[in-house]
Each structure stands twice: as C-alpha cells, then as structure tokens.
Design an enzyme around this catalytic site. Structure first.
Site, PDB file in Angstrom:
ATOM      1  N   LYS A  61       0.864  -1.352  -0.167  1.00 26.73           N
ATOM      2  CA  LYS A  61       0.027   0.053  -0.053  1.00 26.73           C
ATOM      3  C   LYS A  61       0.901   1.121  -0.057  1.00 26.73           C
ATOM      4  CE  LYS A  61      -4.053  -2.314   1.958  1.00 26.73           C
ATOM      5  NZ  LYS A  61      -4.810  -2.443   3.239  1.00 26.73           N
ATOM      6  N   GLN A 118      -4.986  -2.063   9.331  1.00 22.70           N
ATOM      7  CA  GLN A 118      -4.711  -3.468   8.788  1.00 22.70           C
ATOM      8  C   GLN A 118      -5.506  -4.488   9.679  1.00 22.70           C
ATOM      9  OE1 GLN A 118      -3.754  -3.535   5.810  1.00 22.70           O
ATOM     10  NE2 GLN A 118      -4.052  -5.614   5.785  1.00 22.70           N
ATOM     11  N   ASP A 128     -11.401   2.440   3.903  1.00 25.85           N
ATOM     12  CA  ASP A 128     -11.570   1.092   3.995  1.00 25.85           C
ATOM     13  C   ASP A 128     -13.287   0.882   3.806  1.00 25.85           C
ATOM     14  OD1 ASP A 128      -9.665  -0.804   3.797  1.00 25.85           O
ATOM     15  OD2 ASP A 128      -9.188  -0.351   5.876  1.00 25.85           O
TER      16      ASP A 128
END
Ligand SMILES: Nc1nc2c(c(=O)[nH]1)N[C@@H](CN(C=O)c1ccc(C(=O)N[C@@H](CCC(=O)O)C(=O)O)cc1)CN2
Length: 300
Positions: free
Chosen positions: A54, A98, A127
């Site tokens: 990322k 994460q 997200d």
C-alpha cells in the site's frame, strides 16, 4: 475452450495510473497531496506485505503515506488513542487499520475490532468499514465503496461483463467482502459504480445446505469464503463467470477459494489467484484516499 483469464493486475495498473493523473490535477490546483495513514498492529507476515504494498502504491500515485506500527501487545485503549490522533490530524486524508488484529494466541490483547473500526472518522474511512459508510451503501447513497468489492465492480465493468438481470451468487458473508458485494450488485442502476448493478443476488456460505445446487444457478459466481479450493468444477454452471476473492496460503503456495484448473475448463471467464482480485483492492484504496482528500478540501 478454457475460460478467459480476467487480468486483475492489468486493470489495477490502469486504475492506479488514472488515480495518479487525478492526484496530479488535484495537487496542481493548489492542494496538499492526499495522505494515507495505515496502522499495523503486530507482526503478521501477510499484513506486513500488504501494508508495504500500500505504501509503495501510494508513492507511485503521488499520495503521501505514513505507517504507524504498534506492538501486538497494544491495548484497545492505546489503539483507540492512535485512531483519535489520526482523526484529528488535518494532514491525514484517509485512515486504515490493517486487519486482522492480532488474536490472543498471537500475542494480542483481545481488541474488539468493531470498536476500533467504529472509531475511525467516517470522512477518513477509506476502507469503508465504519457503520456510517456501510449504512450509506445499504441505502444506495454510498460515500466510500469498500475496496475489494469495488475492485470487482471495476473488473466486471472494464471487461464488459454485464450484471443487469443476471443471477449472482456470492459465497461468503463477511463484512469486508460478501455482504457489501451483494449489496452493491443488487443496487438499482449504477449507484455503486459504472453500470454494474441490477443483479439478482443470492448470498450463500459454508453452512448453506444445498451449496452446489445454488452455485450452479449462478451466471456470476463470487467466491469469498476463505477456504482453499472449496469451489469445485461441479459447482459451476458451464459458461459462468467465476470471481475468486480467496487468498489462502497452502504449503507456501497461494491458492484461491476456487479449484482453478478444473474451474477454468467449465467457466467462460475466471480470475486467477494471484493476479486477480487482490491487486484491485489496493488500486481502489488509492481511489478512496484521493476521494477523501477531495471531500476534505471541499469542506464536506
Ligand atoms: N484494513 C484492511 N485490512 C484488510 C483488507 C483491507 O482491504 N483493508 N484486505 C485484506 C488484505 N489486503 C489488503 O489489506 C490485500 C490482500 C491481498 C492483496 C493482493 O494484492 N494480493 C495478491 C497476492 C499478494 C501475495 O503474494 O500475498 C494477489 O491476489 O495477486 C492486496 C491487499 C485483509 N485485510
């Protein structure tokens, strides 16, 4: 004839180039570059790879990034304090924690994942896991779209696979993929992406009793169940499109939720693992980070 392989890596690269061009325009309009803040708790090897990927993808797209590493022994209060710090930092456009958070068996402290995701400011929730963004999606007025399902929408659209009127079976009911995927494809018209909507959707899962029969009714079969090669050729209608979301490590090899070799002989089109859906997750994260920066610049 074997199925066409749907090249997620190539499509992700196209999307990443598009985002990079949009970032350039945004910055040349006098804005600060967008910034993605990733929080990694513990040392899960796969998560470390994903977070590194990322960061690299951000750099290539002209998006700034910061990574906050926290030890596996981090408490829920400490992680919530980190999220609060990032929420109030005006330089941070998007925040992600994460997943998975470390379990107690892996040195974790038993953090309630839901409480942490709930704490992320919805305007920075790239997200799209917060209840506000999930609710907006449910109501057909999404802000951010969750990255993996959005990547699948882009893959279908950019390879000319029509969903309107089709029967899509989603195997898996996770909050990250299965549930939002089903909702996005069932939406009216193009609420959740370009011309990918109006499908008739069935959500199945590992406890569905007649799973083979239901899967065989699918024009488009999306496997997101997290069980290596669970979807076998007999579960696929000849000519169906098969999208494999699974990423399972088996004896140092990466395999999907679909038994690829046998499925390829039955399907009309299929995503490989690796190189299918996975790369699109990161491409759509970049898209969301730019979107967050634009919304914040516009004071929304
Ligand atoms: N906060 C989040 N956590 C997790 C997410 C997420 O979207 N947000 N998704 C997954 C992990 N993930 C991104 O975080 C992710 C998984 C896989 C890939 C990918 O590109 N996979 C490659 C193979 C890479 C490898 O060798 O392992 C592929 O499929 O070709 C990207 C992102 C769970 N956690």
């Amino acid at each position: 004839m074997p199925a066409t392989r749907l090249d997620g890596k190539k499509i992700a690269s196209e999307i990443r180039s598009e985002v990079a061009a949009d970032v350039e325009t945004f910055v040349s309009g006098g804005n600060h570059p967008p910034q993605l803040a990733a929080v990694l708790v513990g040392e899960d090897p796969a998560s470390q790879v994903y977070v590194r990927n990322k960061e690299r993808a951000c750099a290539k797209a002209g998006i700034a990034s910061r990574l906050d590493r926290m030890p596996a022994a981090t408490t829920q209060a400490e992680l919530l304090a980190k999220v609060a710090e990032l929420n109030s930092d005006p330089a941070v456009s998007g925040i992600l924690v994460q997943l998975p958070l470390p379990s107690k068996a892996n040195g974790g402290t038993g953090i309630d994942e839901r409480a942490v995701l709930d704490a992320i400011d919805p305007i920075k929730d790239v997200d799209a896991f917060s209840p506000v963004n999930v609710g907006l999606l449910m109501q057909g007025r999404p802000r951010f779209l969750p990255c993996t399902p959005h990547g699948i929408v882009q893959l279908l659209h950019r390879t000319g696979i029509e969903t309107s009127g089709k029967h899509v079976v989603v195997v898996g009911r996770s909050d990250i993929v299965g549930k939002p995927m089903a909702m996005m494809l069932a939406q009216k018209d193009s609420t959740c992406g370009p011309a990918v909507a109006n499908a008739t959707v069935t959500i199945a899962h590992s406890r569905t009793s007649n799973l083979t029969e239901i899967c065989r009714q699918a024009d488009i079969l999306i496997a997101a169940v997290g069980r290596p090669e669970m979807i076998t050729a007999d579960m696929i209608q000849p000519g169906a499109v098969v999208i494999d979301v699974g990423i399972n490590r088996v004896e140092d090899k990466l395999v999907g939720d679909v038994a690829f070799d046998e499925a390829e002989a039955v399907a009309s089109a299929i995503t490989p693992v690796p190189g299918g859906v996975g790369p699109l997750t990161i491409a759509m994260l970049l898209h969301n980070t730019l979107m967050a920066a634009k919304m914040q610049a516009a004071g929304k």
